[in-house]
Design a protein around this motif. Structure first.
Motif, PDB file in Angstrom:
ATOM      1  N   GLN A  28      48.540  36.736  39.132  1.00 24.83           N
ATOM      2  CA  GLN A  28      49.088  35.574  40.594  1.00 24.83           C
ATOM      3  C   GLN A  28      50.621  35.927  40.597  1.00 24.83           C
ATOM      4  N   ILE A  87      43.121  34.968  36.166  1.00 28.96           N
ATOM      5  CA  ILE A  87      43.326  34.782  37.762  1.00 28.96           C
ATOM      6  C   ILE A  87      45.185  34.646  37.596  1.00 28.96           C
ATOM      7  N   ARG A  90      37.737  35.989  39.456  1.00 30.96           N
ATOM      8  CA  ARG A  90      37.078  35.021  39.764  1.00 30.96           C
ATOM      9  C   ARG A  90      35.394  34.740  40.665  1.00 30.96           C
ATOM     10  N   VAL A 136      41.711  40.572  39.921  1.00 26.49           N
ATOM     11  CA  VAL A 136      41.847  38.567  39.869  1.00 26.49           C
ATOM     12  C   VAL A 136      40.844  38.126  41.074  1.00 26.49           C
ATOM     13  N   GLU A 137      39.963  39.851  41.332  1.00 22.95           N
ATOM     14  CA  GLU A 137      38.547  39.332  42.448  1.00 22.95           C
ATOM     15  C   GLU A 137      37.874  39.252  41.145  1.00 22.95           C
TER      16      GLU A 137
END
Length: 181
Positions: A170, A166, A147, A143-144
């Motif tokens: 999540q 993402i 981003r 996810v990071e």
């Protein structure tokens, strides 16, 4: 009269484009963030494969096995997309091994051989907890990285892939937290 109408229609179509204007590129541009996201994504998938392979076969909870199979299928599709992009861009599938080349991505934790050894040694509920714990950290890192792409990427298709990643990851993190509770 009909010929004049056709000529006017053609002129109307060509005028905004500018008859002598350079044609638009067939594929959108990309930047270093797009390349880094794709390369790191492939590495991320390679690192997670041993966890999901083991979890598919050995998890005590069928929900953990199902989640592992789902991740594996998604990663397979994502790997094909990322490989295709890097190939189209003429960039290598692996990132520069120089640690300084990756200073901007925050040096995210990687799965280690010792993590896989711990998972391999675990049994029953301990296996499930270990697998979920490793996957939680691993998905968080994904996810990071995604981003990073949505904030600094240039290729719209890759940015869309990152945004979808993402959302999906999540939801999977929430599912794992529920399984661990």
């Amino acid at each position: 009269m009909r010929r004049r109408t056709i000529l006017l229609a053609v002129a109307a179509v060509l005028a905004p484009a500018g008859c002598g204007a350079d044609p638009q590129p067939a594929t959108p541009g990309f930047n270093d963030t797009d390349v880094m996201f794709a390369q790191m994504g492939l590495q991320h998938i390679r690192q997670g494969e041993p966890v999901v392979k083991l979890a598919e076969r050995r998890a005590a909870d069928p929900a953990v096995r199902k989640l592992a199979a789902e991740l594996r299928g998604q990663w397979r599709t994502e790997a094909q997309t990322l490989t295709g992009r890097l190939t189209r861009w003429g960039r290598p599938l692996t990132a520069d091994p120089d640690a300084g080349a990756h200073a901007g991505h925050g040096d995210l934790h990687s799965l280690r051989d010792s993590d896989i050894a711990e998972l391999t040694a675990a049994r029953g509920e301990a296996f499930d907890r270990t697998a979920l714990s490793l996957l939680l950290g691993h998905l968080h890192n994904g996810v990071e990285t995604a981003r990073m792409e949505t904030a600094g990427g240039s290729d719209p298709e890759v940015i869309n892939l990152a945004a979808a990643t993402i959302r999906i990851r999540q939801a999977q993190v929430q599912q794992m937290l529920t399984l661990m509770a």
